[in-house]
Scaffold this motif. Structure first.
Motif, PDB file in Angstrom:
ATOM      1  N   LYS A   1      -4.683  -8.337   1.868  1.00 26.51           N
ATOM      2  CA  LYS A   1      -5.164  -8.931   3.096  1.00 26.51           C
ATOM      3  C   LYS A   1      -4.953  -8.016   4.300  1.00 26.51           C
ATOM      4  CE  LYS A   1      -4.502 -13.771   1.747  1.00 26.51           C
ATOM      5  NZ  LYS A   1      -3.796 -15.047   2.071  1.00 26.51           N
ATOM      6  N   MET A   2      -4.103  -6.999   4.126  1.00 27.81           N
ATOM      7  CA  MET A   2      -3.835  -6.063   5.202  1.00 27.81           C
ATOM      8  C   MET A   2      -3.529  -4.706   4.588  1.00 27.81           C
ATOM      9  SD  MET A   2      -1.084  -6.462   8.351  1.00 27.81           S
ATOM     10  CE  MET A   2      -1.817  -8.032   8.839  1.00 27.81           C
ATOM     11  N   GLY A   3      -4.062  -3.665   5.198  1.00 27.82           N
ATOM     12  CA  GLY A   3      -3.840  -2.324   4.693  1.00 27.82           C
ATOM     13  C   GLY A   3      -2.462  -1.785   5.030  1.00 27.82           C
ATOM     14  N   LEU A   4      -2.067  -0.742   4.307  1.00 28.68           N
ATOM     15  CA  LEU A   4      -0.748  -0.147   4.516  1.00 28.68           C
ATOM     16  C   LEU A   4      -0.613   0.420   5.917  1.00 28.68           C
ATOM     17  CD1 LEU A   4       2.010   0.754   3.429  1.00 28.68           C
ATOM     18  CD2 LEU A   4       0.890   2.828   2.560  1.00 28.68           C
ATOM     19  N   PHE A   5      -1.644   1.144   6.382  1.00 28.11           N
ATOM     20  CA  PHE A   5      -1.578   1.747   7.715  1.00 28.11           C
ATOM     21  C   PHE A   5      -1.454   0.682   8.799  1.00 28.11           C
ATOM     22  CE2 PHE A   5      -3.723   3.121  11.610  1.00 28.11           C
ATOM     23  CZ  PHE A   5      -2.979   4.242  11.929  1.00 28.11           C
ATOM     24  N   THR A   6      -2.259  -0.372   8.684  1.00 25.38           N
ATOM     25  CA  THR A   6      -2.208  -1.451   9.676  1.00 25.38           C
ATOM     26  C   THR A   6      -0.848  -2.129   9.680  1.00 25.38           C
ATOM     27  OG1 THR A   6      -4.568  -1.864   9.395  1.00 25.38           O
ATOM     28  CG2 THR A   6      -3.279  -3.606  10.432  1.00 25.38           C
ATOM     29  N   THR A   7      -0.289  -2.365   8.493  1.00 32.41           N
ATOM     30  CA  THR A   7       1.015  -3.016   8.392  1.00 32.41           C
ATOM     31  C   THR A   7       2.101  -2.171   9.041  1.00 32.41           C
ATOM     32  OG1 THR A   7       0.347  -4.070   6.308  1.00 32.41           O
ATOM     33  CG2 THR A   7       2.704  -3.985   6.798  1.00 32.41           C
ATOM     34  N   LEU A   8       2.107  -0.874   8.726  1.00 28.87           N
ATOM     35  CA  LEU A   8       3.108   0.019   9.308  1.00 28.87           C
ATOM     36  C   LEU A   8       2.942   0.115  10.824  1.00 28.87           C
ATOM     37  CD1 LEU A   8       3.180   2.899   6.679  1.00 28.87           C
ATOM     38  CD2 LEU A   8       4.883   1.110   7.035  1.00 28.87           C
TER      39      LEU A   8
END
Length: 259
Positions: free
Chosen positions: A51-58
């Motif tokens: 539901k959310m990408g790694l880059f966005t989460t970080l």
């Protein structure tokens, strides 16, 4: 009713602390372990469900950390950062707080922010659910247990005051209901709330990281044991909530709000 969980968590923590005379480094470790587990729970879920990408989460986690840093800097400027000793902050009005107490209070503020973000999601779910979500009280309360325990453990470890610990847990319990009421009145949707949740998770990391580093200097072994206990306690509560939602109709309206 959504605010019962944190208060019960605080009562459990204070009862065990008084019954077993838990040392302050252990209490601080427990609070930090709970906070770190809470900080990882929702971001990991979002990543695993794509539901959310790694880059966005970080990016959002780092943003939450920066927001916390800016907020704490503003609060410390109010106190003018006048130190009467190496460990005491004195404001212009004469109010004195130890550095550890101030850090603990600011960490509780991060827990409050996390609870408020989750409360918004609960409000959206309650508005969609039958009977304004009264069937969600059980999983929502269970989900709030670790937050109350974290706030109570952090304050009790810094001040040795069980009354202050319970007060911190109770105040944390007000966050989710107030946010839920706001969400219901404003009729907001769930879209975008995960972003706010990850930002709130990011605020937990530096807030309790600072407190935990100070605890490590006091007693590394007890702090690490407390950290592991906190992680285990939070994991049991969170996984129990997910188990209830998966095998009962309690969370059918919006399971993402409490799982």
């Amino acid at each position: 009713m959504f605010g019962l969980g944190p208060l019960i968590g605080g009562i459990i923590l204070v009862t065990f602390s008084l019954g077993f005379s838990m040392p302050h480094p252990l209490l601080t470790g427990v609070a930090s372990g709970i906070a770190f587990r809470l900080a990882a729970w929702r971001p990991v879920q979002l990543l695993m469900s794509s539901k959310m990408g790694l880059f966005t989460t970080l990016f959002l986690l780092i943003g939450g950390s920066l927001v916390y840093h800016a907020a704490t800097s503003s609060i410390l400027r109010v106190f003018n950062r006048k130190r009467s000793s190496a460990n005491v902050i004195t404001s212009s009005s004469g109010l004195s707080l130890s550095v550890l107490t101030m850090q603990s209070l600011l960490a509780c503020g991060a827990v409050f922010l996390h609870a408020y973000a989750e409360g918004l999601a609960l409000g959206v779910a309650a508005r969609k659910a039958y009977g304004l979500g009264r069937y969600m009280v059980l999983p929502a309360s269970l989900h709030g247990l670790p937050r109350g325990a974290a706030a109570a453990s952090c304050v009790y470890g810094a001040t040795d005051s069980w009354r202050g610990a319970l007060a911190a847990a109770a105040l944390t319990g007000f966050a989710a209901p107030s946010a839920a009421i706001s969400a219901i009145l404003a009729k907001i949707d769930y879209d975008g709330l995960d972003y706010w949740m990850v930002i709130a998770c990011g605020a937990l990391i530096p807030s309790f990281g600072r407190v935990f580093r100070r605890s490590l200097r006091l007693d590394m072994r007890k702090s690490i044991v407390g950290l592991l206990i906190g992680i285990a306690f939070a994991s049991v509560c969170l996984m129990s909530t997910r188990f209830i939602c998966l095998h009962t109709p309690y969370c059918n309206s919006a399971p993402e709000a409490v799982t």
